[in-house]
Design a protein around this motif. Structure first.
Motif, PDB file in Angstrom:
ATOM      1  N   ASP A 110      45.879  -9.027  77.691  1.00 53.44           N
ATOM      2  CA  ASP A 110      45.066  -7.818  77.561  1.00 53.44           C
ATOM      3  C   ASP A 110      43.664  -8.000  78.137  1.00 53.44           C
TER       4      ASP A 110
ATOM      5  N   TYR B  73      42.588 -10.079  80.351  1.00 57.36           N
ATOM      6  CA  TYR B  73      42.551 -10.279  81.795  1.00 57.36           C
ATOM      7  C   TYR B  73      43.020  -9.034  82.540  1.00 57.36           C
ATOM      8  N   ALA B  74      43.812  -8.171  81.878  1.00 54.12           N
ATOM      9  CA  ALA B  74      44.225  -6.919  82.511  1.00 54.12           C
ATOM     10  C   ALA B  74      43.147  -5.852  82.375  1.00 54.12           C
ATOM     11  N   GLN B  75      42.497  -5.800  81.202  1.00 55.50           N
ATOM     12  CA  GLN B  75      41.494  -4.768  80.960  1.00 55.50           C
ATOM     13  C   GLN B  75      40.376  -5.290  80.056  1.00 55.50           C
TER      14      GLN B  75
ATOM     15  N   TYR C 229      36.943  -5.048  78.276  1.00 57.14           N
ATOM     16  CA  TYR C 229      36.164  -3.879  77.874  1.00 57.14           C
ATOM     17  C   TYR C 229      34.661  -4.149  77.882  1.00 57.14           C
TER      18      TYR C 229
ATOM     19  N   GLN D  82      33.467  -8.197  81.723  1.00 55.80           N
ATOM     20  CA  GLN D  82      33.674  -7.677  83.068  1.00 55.80           C
ATOM     21  C   GLN D  82      32.813  -8.421  84.083  1.00 55.80           C
TER      22      GLN D  82
ATOM     23  N   LYS E 296      43.182  -9.089  91.627  1.00 56.69           N
ATOM     24  CA  LYS E 296      42.626  -7.772  91.320  1.00 56.69           C
ATOM     25  C   LYS E 296      41.110  -7.837  91.219  1.00 56.69           C
TER      26      LYS E 296
ATOM     27  N   LEU F  67      38.001  -6.375  89.776  1.00 58.32           N
ATOM     28  CA  LEU F  67      37.624  -5.503  88.679  1.00 58.32           C
ATOM     29  C   LEU F  67      36.339  -4.764  89.009  1.00 58.32           C
TER      30      LEU F  67
ATOM     31  N   HIS G 242      43.014  -5.956  70.077  1.00 58.26           N
ATOM     32  CA  HIS G 242      41.936  -6.098  71.068  1.00 58.26           C
ATOM     33  C   HIS G 242      40.660  -5.515  70.471  1.00 58.26           C
TER      34      HIS G 242
ATOM     35  N   ARG H  17      41.374   6.947  74.309  1.00 60.48           N
ATOM     36  CA  ARG H  17      42.111   5.989  75.141  1.00 60.48           C
ATOM     37  C   ARG H  17      43.550   5.820  74.675  1.00 60.48           C
TER      38      ARG H  17
END
Length: 332
Positions: free
Chosen positions: A242, A244-246, A248, A253, A267, A269, A315, A330
């Motif tokens: 989670d 590393y994918a998104q 917050y 970031q 990817k 970011l 998360h 969300r």
């Protein structure tokens, strides 16, 4: 989260270092760790990541009571380690061992590799002979052959020394191993070998691990759950997939944006590259401690310290950008 699968629970642990003058009066305070909580699951790896100076290593030492905490709890097998003493604490400490960043300084240069590994057993009452028999077994487990057991630490490479340090941590057959920047001093090729070794040993010895690093790629490779720290505080916690994918939190970031990648398909970011230095822990910013480096800082960031809130399944993030309305939106 399943409590029955929790092997170690750290609750609201804090540490402030105080300097005093010759009259015994406090002249300055350094807030090193502030109200940190987390859970380590059995046979899983909990990663802790952040810049140098964010309190990662201090937190590890608080868990082991190498440094005494100001408050909080460290629960293991129904016992609060911070409230124990004497023989009871010594017995439980065998179950939690640490691998330090610099293997050379953590090994005794006047002792052979075999005796370095056997020493923890001798301290705990094992005979010289039995200790050396066990030490041979664990040296071989980390890839140090029996023919090298009588060598001294100064004759080894950095990677070999770290293998000896790992063997010494394992010889007491712990349930938990804390690796504090255990590969950061190694060359990249040797890092890969050490990380593979940690993976193999975790499976072979059914270990639970706390893995501390400033390197996001290393934490991603090693961890099941990741906790991001900034200036002594937790800013984000999630499963490795989670976070590393998104990510917050703006700080998380920024860490990703500032981390180089050799993968051209990696990817990219959105966000900003991290710049500037950590504020002094002698005088941390009011409210959110990251606000002085955050381009999205608002007035409320200076006035109120954000609380950890859940933005997804397990998360959590501490940021004023997210509130109950944002989380509900969300989820739709």
């Amino acid at each position: 989260m399943d409590d029955s699968n929790t092997i170690l629970e750290v609750s609201h642990i804090s540490k402030t270092f105080r300097s005093k003058n010759i009259f015994g009066r406090t002249t300055s305070e350094v807030s090193a760790v502030n109200d940190v909580s987390f859970r380590l699951q059995k046979q899983r790896t909990f990663g802790i990541v952040g810049e140098s100076g964010c309190g990662k290593s201090t937190l590890a030492r608080l868990v082991l009571r190498l440094i005494e905490a100001d408050g909080g709890r460290v629960m293991y097998q129904g016992h609060n380690l911070l409230a124990l003493g004497g023989e009871e604490l010594r017995k439980l400490r065998r179950d939690i061992q640490m691998v330090f960043q610099d293997p050379f300084s953590s090994l005794n240069p006047s002792m052979t590799l075999l005796d370095n590994v056997a020493f923890p057993l001798w301290v705990n009452g094992t005979s010289k002979q039995d200790g050396r028999i066990a030490a041979h077994r664990y040296l071989e487990a980390v890839g140090i052959p029996r023919s090298s057991a009588e060598r001294y630490p100064q004759s080894l490479s950095g990677g070999q020394r770290q293998r000896v340090a790992i063997a010494r941590a394992l010889v007491l057959e712990p349930k938990i191993v804390i690796a504090d920047e255990a590969v950061s001093a190694l060359d990249k090729s040797i890092q890969a070998q050490a990380l593979n070794l940690f993976h193999e040993l975790q499976q072979d010895f059914r270990l639970s691990m706390i893995f501390i690093s400033h390197d996001l790629h290393v934490v991603e490779l090693m961890s099941d759950t990741v906790m991001v720290m900034y200036l002594g505080m937790v800013v984000e916690v999630a499963s490795v997939e989670d976070v590393y994918a998104q990510p917050y939190h703006p700080y998380t970031q920024a860490l990703f944006k500032s981390t180089p990648s050799m993968d051209v398909t990696h990817k990219k970011l959105d966000g900003f590259k991290l710049s500037g230095e950590l504020p002094s822990p002698l005088n941390p910013p009011s409210g959110c401690r990251f606000r002085t480096r955050c381009p999205m800082a608002m007035e409320t960031c200076a006035e109120h310290m954000p609380e950890l809130i859940e933005v997804g399944d397990g998360h959590t993030v501490a940021c004023h950008l997210y509130g109950e309305a944002d989380v509900a939106r969300r989820a739709i």
